[in-house]
Design an enzyme around this catalytic site. Structure first.
Site, mmCIF file in Angstrom:
data_model
loop_
_atom_site.group_PDB
_atom_site.id
_atom_site.type_symbol
_atom_site.label_atom_id
_atom_site.label_comp_id
_atom_site.label_asym_id
_atom_site.label_seq_id
_atom_site.Cartn_x
_atom_site.Cartn_y
_atom_site.Cartn_z
ATOM 1 N N GLU A 21 0.839 -1.204 0.000
ATOM 2 C CA GLU A 21 0.000 0.000 0.000
ATOM 3 C C GLU A 21 0.872 1.252 0.000
ATOM 4 O O GLU A 21 0.564 2.230 -0.686
ATOM 5 C CB GLU A 21 -0.898 0.022 1.243
ATOM 6 N N TYR A 53 -15.682 26.158 -1.335
ATOM 7 C CA TYR A 53 -15.562 24.699 -1.378
ATOM 8 C C TYR A 53 -14.539 24.228 -2.397
ATOM 9 O O TYR A 53 -13.993 23.138 -2.269
ATOM 10 C CB TYR A 53 -16.907 24.013 -1.577
ATOM 11 N N GLU A 73 -8.436 6.210 9.712
ATOM 12 C CA GLU A 73 -8.930 7.009 10.830
ATOM 13 C C GLU A 73 -8.053 8.248 11.025
ATOM 14 O O GLU A 73 -8.564 9.347 11.267
ATOM 15 C CB GLU A 73 -8.953 6.179 12.124
ATOM 16 N N LYS A 98 -12.034 3.597 1.139
ATOM 17 C CA LYS A 98 -10.842 2.882 0.677
ATOM 18 C C LYS A 98 -11.326 1.662 -0.106
ATOM 19 O O LYS A 98 -11.323 0.539 0.383
ATOM 20 C CB LYS A 98 -9.985 2.483 1.880
#
Length: 119
Positions: A21, A53, A73, A98
């Site tokens: 990863e 934004y 997290e 993910k």
């Protein structure tokens, strides 16, 4: 409190606990809901009195593309901190997707959703 939502922000990051990863990276998708009072901006039709934004989106993508972390997290927390730096934003809900997580069984998506506020 009013809400401004950005859905489906996509960026490539190198987050995760596994070497593959970190080396190869993968696509992360971020959904945001920003809590703020839009009345002043609406009354004066003035962008300066709300959250831009487009800038938030660019900053969030930069976080995803930036320094790797082990956990989504942690990534979600960093994204929330970035959003709360904008003066008018009082609260933010961050959902990090993910979809290519290294899971050995069939699945559609992995998400972590957090809510953070100034208070």
């Amino acid at each position: 409190m009013d809400r401004v939502a950005l859905r489906g922000l996509k960026a490539r990051g190198h987050h995760g606990v596994f070497p593959k990863e970190r080396e190869e990276g993968q696509t992360f998708i971020v959904d945001l809901v920003l809590g703020l009072d839009t009345r002043p901006a609406a009354a004066d039709d003035d962008l300066a009195k709300t959250v831009h934004y487009g800038i938030v989106a660019e900053e969030v993508v930069a976080v995803v593309e930036g320094e790797p972390v082990n956990l989504i997290e942690t990534l979600a927390g960093r994204i929330a901190q970035t959003c709360l730096k904008h003066e008018g934003v009082q609260e933010v809900e961050v959902c990090v997707h993910k979809p290519d997580a290294p899971i050995t069984v069939p699945f559609d998506d992995v998400t972590v959703t957090i809510t953070r506020s100034r208070a």
